[in-house]
Each structure stands twice: as structure tokens, then as C-alpha cells.
Design a protein around this motif. Structure first.
Motif, short mmCIF file in Angstrom:
data_model
loop_
_atom_site.label_atom_id
_atom_site.label_comp_id
_atom_site.label_asym_id
_atom_site.label_seq_id
_atom_site.Cartn_x
_atom_site.Cartn_y
_atom_site.Cartn_z
N LYS A 69 60.18 30.12 34.95
CA LYS A 69 61.40 28.46 35.77
C LYS A 69 61.85 28.31 36.63
O LYS A 69 61.52 29.27 38.14
CB LYS A 69 62.67 29.29 35.12
CG LYS A 69 64.24 27.81 34.94
CD LYS A 69 65.31 28.84 34.33
CE LYS A 69 66.30 27.63 35.03
NZ LYS A 69 67.76 27.61 34.81
N PRO A 70 61.76 27.03 36.98
CA PRO A 70 61.01 26.23 37.70
C PRO A 70 62.22 26.35 38.71
O PRO A 70 63.20 26.43 38.38
CB PRO A 70 60.75 24.95 37.45
CG PRO A 70 60.44 24.94 36.06
CD PRO A 70 60.82 25.66 35.80
N SER A 71 61.94 26.52 40.22
CA SER A 71 63.14 27.10 41.26
C SER A 71 62.51 25.58 42.12
O SER A 71 61.62 25.04 42.34
CB SER A 71 63.16 28.12 41.83
OG SER A 71 62.19 28.65 42.48
N GLY A 72 63.45 25.94 43.42
CA GLY A 72 62.60 25.27 44.62
C GLY A 72 62.63 25.92 45.28
O GLY A 72 61.83 27.07 45.07
N PRO A 73 61.96 24.99 46.39
CA PRO A 73 61.39 26.60 47.48
C PRO A 73 61.74 27.18 48.09
O PRO A 73 62.90 26.75 47.83
CB PRO A 73 60.45 24.76 48.21
CG PRO A 73 60.63 23.54 48.15
CD PRO A 73 62.09 23.49 46.93
N ASP B 161 68.11 20.22 41.11
CA ASP B 161 69.57 20.71 40.87
C ASP B 161 68.84 21.19 38.61
O ASP B 161 68.26 21.58 38.94
CB ASP B 161 70.27 19.33 40.17
CG ASP B 161 69.78 18.57 39.95
OD1 ASP B 161 68.77 18.58 38.26
OD2 ASP B 161 69.48 16.60 39.85
N GLU B 162 70.64 21.79 38.49
CA GLU B 162 70.03 22.22 37.24
C GLU B 162 69.65 21.76 36.09
O GLU B 162 68.95 22.28 34.95
CB GLU B 162 72.20 22.83 36.99
CG GLU B 162 72.25 23.69 37.69
CD GLU B 162 74.24 23.50 36.60
OE1 GLU B 162 74.35 22.98 36.18
OE2 GLU B 162 74.63 24.51 37.30
N GLN B 163 69.48 19.72 35.96
CA GLN B 163 68.65 19.28 34.61
C GLN B 163 67.04 18.96 36.27
O GLN B 163 66.21 19.09 34.71
CB GLN B 163 69.15 18.13 35.11
CG GLN B 163 70.65 17.31 35.06
CD GLN B 163 71.47 19.15 35.57
OE1 GLN B 163 72.08 18.52 36.53
NE2 GLN B 163 72.58 19.05 34.99
N GLY B 164 66.83 20.15 36.80
CA GLY B 164 65.34 19.71 37.24
C GLY B 164 64.77 19.09 38.15
O GLY B 164 63.95 18.72 38.64
N LYS B 165 66.37 17.99 38.63
CA LYS B 165 65.75 16.91 39.35
C LYS B 165 65.57 17.72 40.07
O LYS B 165 66.77 18.09 41.33
CB LYS B 165 66.58 15.63 38.81
CG LYS B 165 66.74 14.64 40.06
CD LYS B 165 67.67 13.69 39.86
CE LYS B 165 66.97 12.47 40.86
NZ LYS B 165 67.80 11.52 41.01
N ILE B 166 64.58 16.91 41.72
CA ILE B 166 64.59 17.06 42.49
C ILE B 166 65.00 16.02 43.88
O ILE B 166 65.17 14.94 43.97
CB ILE B 166 62.97 17.31 43.16
CG1 ILE B 166 61.98 18.26 42.29
CG2 ILE B 166 62.48 17.69 44.91
CD1 ILE B 166 60.60 18.44 42.38
#
Length: 273
Positions: A8-12, A67-72
Motif C-alpha cells: 500500500k502506498p505510504s508517505g516518505p 492522507d487517507e485518500q492518497g493525496k500528497i
């Protein structure tokens, strides 16, 4: 070829320099670690990652969040970002190896690596990229300059003993030639770059002859923009390859930094063939 487990994509992740050593005069390995690195995928060797370095004006390293919606969401002090490759990740030690091509001590990425002391911080996001990086085939071709040697090294280590492959690597100096672990049916050719000659790798690929038993071919090509495009044209003409079996990605373009080259690079990556 190894197919990575989807994550699952995550922040850096904020990590720090744990060790550094020169593999060759122009290839510098930085090993990073840190609590935030825990859980990094163990099967990610050769995959693309994004690195985040301190803002050039402020000197602060502030990382974006997702965020939870995947927006950076980018911070006010936007970090410098660069695309790199996972050389290796060792789960038990929680250590990630990243190889940097050295081209001065003032650039955001190479300069950071050259000047980094133990404890120096950076951000790591990923891994990502095509999965698998090299399509399965009974004969494979790999071509690059020094920037893609980490990916090629990882690919070679994943090959079975029965795999047949030829590898062509273009370097500015044979001082950067070094041993690459590979199966016995793989041949590695090191080429000294002829400056201004963007066809050298393509001509080398044209000399490659498949084994008599080969029924399929797949290719990985990466490096400088003009050389990659020349190789892509050669391979499409020689073998009629499409994207399914030809992964040709320009990592950089001579005379341009990543910010100036970003949009054009993605246009090339999105082209249909």
C-alpha cells in the motif's frame, strides 16, 4: 524474474545514513536505516524509490505526507526529490542500500551522498515501478550506463542458473568496472563511452545473438535519454518488441537536471510501442 509483493502506498520514511563506501571511484553506496524503515518490503531489489533531500534555500528537511485518500500534501519548505533504485534491503538488519553515481559534491543528491556523515537524514518513498522489472523470457538483454548498474545488479542476482543473458554497460572510465554476481550463462560487456556518440549502446545490442534454443526475448534498458531512445529504436527494429517485453526508461538527460527533464521523461515513458 521476481515479482514483488504489492504494498500500500505510504508517505516518505525519514531515515539516516548508517554507512557509506565507494564501490568504484564514481559509484558510492549509502546504507540507510532507522525505525521508520521497519516494514520496508524485503523483495524490492531493483525497484524504483523516491529520495527526498533538504530544501536548497532553508536547509530544512520537511517531508510530504499522504492522507487517507492518497493525496500528497507538500510542506512549505518543499524538499528536493530524485528517483533512485533499491540495491538491496536486509530485513533482519533493517538496512537499505542505495548506490549514487558521483558527479560532484554540490548537486542535491550526489552532493548529499559525497558529503553525508553518519546520521545524515533523508526521506525514502516507495518502492514502486513496473512489476516485474524484466519480463520472463529464455533470453534477456540488459543495457545501461552507470546510473542503472544497481538495477541491473539486482536483476542479475535474481536470475536462475539456466538463464541466458547478455549485458552491456557504458561507463566514462573502465575504473568503474567491477564484478557483478551472475549465472554462468550471462555475459557482461563493459564499454568505454565515446562522448557525443549516443548510438554506442544500440550498436552493441545489435551484435547480440540469441542462443539457438531461444524462443523469446525480453529487454531492460536504462540510462541517458538519447542512448535509451537509440536502443529502443534498434530493439524494436531487430525484434519487433513492444512494451510488454521491452522496458526502456531514460533516467536522465545530459545538460538538464531532474526538474527540467521531468515532464519530457514521463512523456517518453508513456509513449506506446
Amino acid at each position: 524474474m521476481t515479482i514483488r509483493q504489492l504494498v500500500k502506498p505510504s508517505g516518505p520514511r525519514r531515515v539516516y545514513c548508517f554507512a557509506k563506501r565507494y564501490i568504484t571511484p564514481r559509484l558510492l553506496r549509502i546504507t540507510v536505516s532507522g525505525d521508520k524503515l521497519l516494514g520496508f518490503p524485503s523483495d524490492s531489489a531493483g525497484a524504483h524509490i523516491k529520495l527526498f533531500f533538504a530544501n536548497c534555500q532553508s536547509g530544512n528537511l520537511q517531508l510530504p505526507t499522504r492522507d487517507e485518500q492518497g493525496k500528497i500534501h507538500w510542506p512549505e519548505d518543499k524538499p528536493v526529490t530524485r528517483a533512485y533504485t533499491v540495491r538491496a534491503y536486509r530485513t533482519e538488519q533493517n538496512e537499505l542500500d542505495i548506490d549514487f553515481v558521483v558527479h560532484g559534491d554540490s548537486s542535491p543528491a550526489s552532493g548529499w551522498a559525497v558529503n553525508a556523515e553518519i546520521g545524515a537524514e533523508l526521506g525514502v518513498a516507495g518502492p514502486g515501478g513496473p512489476n516485474p522489472l524484466l519480463a520472463a523470457a529464455d533470453w534477456q538483454l540488459l543495457a545501461s550506463d552507470l546510473t542503472a548498474v544497481p538495477a541491473i545488479s539486482a536483476l542479475l542476482q535474481q536470475m536462475s542458473d539456466a538463464q541466458h543473458a547478455e549485458v552491456f554497460i557504458e561507463v566514462d572510465s573502465l575504473d568503474d568496472r567491477h564484478e557483478l554476481a551472475h549465472p554462468c550463462n550471462v555475459t557482461v560487456h563493459w564499454l568505454t563511452r565515446i562522448h557525443g556518440d549516443h548510438q554506442q549502446l544500440a550498436r552493441a545490442l545489435a551484435t547480440a545473438k540469441p542462443p539457438a534454443t531461444a524462443t523469446s526475448v525480453s529487454v531492460f534498458v536504462a540510462g541517458e535519454n538519447s542512448a535509451v531512445l537509440a536502443c529502443r529504436k534498434q530493439l524494436i527494429g531487430d525484434f519487433g518488441l513492444t512494451k510488454k517485453r521491452l522496458y526502456a526508461i531514460p533516467y536522465w538527460r545530459r545538460g538538464q537536471d531532474e526538474e527540467r527533464y521531468h515532464d519530457q521523461r514521463h512523456e517518453i515513458m508513456d509513449e506506446v510501442y
